[in-house]
Enzyme design. Structure first.
Site, mmCIF file in Angstrom:
data_model
loop_
_atom_site.group_PDB
_atom_site.id
_atom_site.type_symbol
_atom_site.label_atom_id
_atom_site.label_comp_id
_atom_site.label_asym_id
_atom_site.label_seq_id
_atom_site.Cartn_x
_atom_site.Cartn_y
_atom_site.Cartn_z
ATOM 1 N N ASP A 147 1.037 -1.366 -0.144
ATOM 2 C CA ASP A 147 0.060 0.065 -0.312
ATOM 3 C C ASP A 147 1.091 1.281 0.122
ATOM 4 O O ASP A 147 0.149 2.316 -0.049
ATOM 5 C CB ASP A 147 -1.167 0.118 1.300
ATOM 6 C CG ASP A 147 -1.227 -1.252 1.304
ATOM 7 O OD1 ASP A 147 -2.144 -0.875 -0.310
ATOM 8 O OD2 ASP A 147 -2.116 -1.944 2.374
ATOM 9 N N HIS B 164 -5.832 -3.868 5.215
ATOM 10 C CA HIS B 164 -5.113 -4.172 4.448
ATOM 11 C C HIS B 164 -6.406 -4.449 3.493
ATOM 12 O O HIS B 164 -6.294 -4.992 2.632
ATOM 13 C CB HIS B 164 -3.970 -4.859 4.748
ATOM 14 C CG HIS B 164 -3.164 -4.935 2.856
ATOM 15 N ND1 HIS B 164 -2.423 -4.448 2.519
ATOM 16 C CD2 HIS B 164 -3.460 -6.192 2.125
ATOM 17 C CE1 HIS B 164 -2.077 -5.063 1.396
ATOM 18 N NE2 HIS B 164 -2.593 -6.557 0.794
#
Ligand code: APR
Length: 315
Positions: free
Chosen positions: A152, A179
């Site tokens: 990310d 996530h």
């Protein structure tokens, strides 16, 4: 030689193989143990012909899990099934939760003091599963368990650099929360160098970072999810863990860890890595109004993901 021994569980898969290659080239690793239910002897033999000092060994099948884990300082877990188009990370829960629970039992038994990096999705739930298994065996150390959210961060760095027209790698920003989907919250207001984004730019960039995984799932059209970028992200995070273990200072990453930074018990935020694993979790810092709104929205979803993992571990 650093003396570090690393186990990669799920080493024959889409993430596992490129990650094994990157780890074989890491100067921080002396021994790399590749474990999977199939194909690891072949992958290990193939990699062993590369002229780097790291020694690669293959282990296949549940009967060899103990031998793969014995003496390891770091265990990286990308075992499980990947997403297909139309699936969320949570749709993987039923299959991957069981795989992760079994592997965590192995870690608890054979290398309870190792640092564990969980990649298997849904990370929001699989990290609490590992924690509960370790707790039940009396070997849980919260400083040693991290869910890998580094991809990310890489996506945020890449997409933001592209949007503001600077070289990739010259921008950094924290990505917090979890996530998956809206639980991923990039803090654009804390990007360095600082940049004043319009509300529209913030909305678009946030959405693209949150959907980065889905972008890859759709582009692969049924062939799986991110593997090569995930491998690079896992290398970066795993090497940071090892640098911390060997005593380097100022090793900072974002990762999903046990946390008191917000009201939920696991949360991704900036952490300091050191000799004992996670040595500090940092407060979130000043948030913009839209980031605060994003945080308020994600907390109930993340909490539910965590509770689902904990409930599974106790079933
Ligand atoms: N023990 C060890 N390895 C296992 C087990 C198990 N019980 N079950 C499955 N595996 C292995 C498979 O044999 C395969 O080699 O895990 C590997 C997974 O590889 P892929 O199916 O190619 O999946 P990949 O794209 O690597 O993603 C794996 O990481 O990012 C996450 O969402 C992703 O949860 C998924 C995981």
């Amino acid at each position: 030689p650093t003396g570090f021994k690393v186990a990669l569980l799920g080493a024959a898969g889409g993430i596992g193989q490129p990650l094994a290659l990157l780890l074989k080239k890491s100067p921080l690793i002396d021994v790399l143990n590749l474990y999977d239910i199939v194909n690891t002897p072949g992958v290990a033999c193939d990699l062993s012909h590369i002229d780097t000092p790291c020694k690669v060994q293959g282990f296949a099948g549940a009967g060899q899990l103990g031998a793969a884990l014995e003496g390891c300082h770091l265990v990286i877990i990308p075992a499980g099934v990947p997403r297909k188009p139309g699936m969320t990370r949570d749709d993987l829960f039923n299959t991957n939760a069981g795989i992760v629970r079994t592997l965590a039992e192995g870690v608890a038994k054979y290398c309870p003091r190792a640092v564990v990096n969980v990649i298997s999705n849904p990370v929001n739930s699989t990290v609490p599963i590992v924690a509960e298994v370790m707790k039940a065996r009396g070997v849980y150390d919260p400083a040693k368990l991290m869910g890998v959210t580094t991809l990310d961060v890489l996506r945020a760095r890449t997409f933001v650099a592209e949007a503001i027209g600077v070289p990739p790698g010259s921008v950094d920003l924290p990505v917090i929360g979890g996530h998956a989907g809206i639980t991923i919250l990039p803090l654009l207001s804390q990007a360095t160098p600082s940049f004043s984004f319009t509300d529209d730019e913030v909305a678009k960039l946030t959405k693209r970072i949150q959907n980065g995984g889905t972008e890859v799932v759709d582009a692969k059209a049924g062939a799986g999810s991110a593997t090569l970028s995930m491998a690079q992200a896992a290398l970066r995070f795993g090497e940071s863990c090892l640098r911390g273990l060997k005593g380097d200072t100022n090793v900072l990453e974002c990762a999903y860890v046990q946390s008191t930074v917000t009201s939920v018990p696991y949360f991704a935020s900036k952490i300091l890595l050191g000799r004992s694993g996670v040595e500090a979790t940092y407060p979130l810092g000043p948030l913009s109004a839209s980031e605060r709104e994003g945080l308020n929205k994600l907390l109930p979803e993340l909490k539910a993901n965590i509770e689902k993992g904990i409930a599974f571990a106790h079933k």
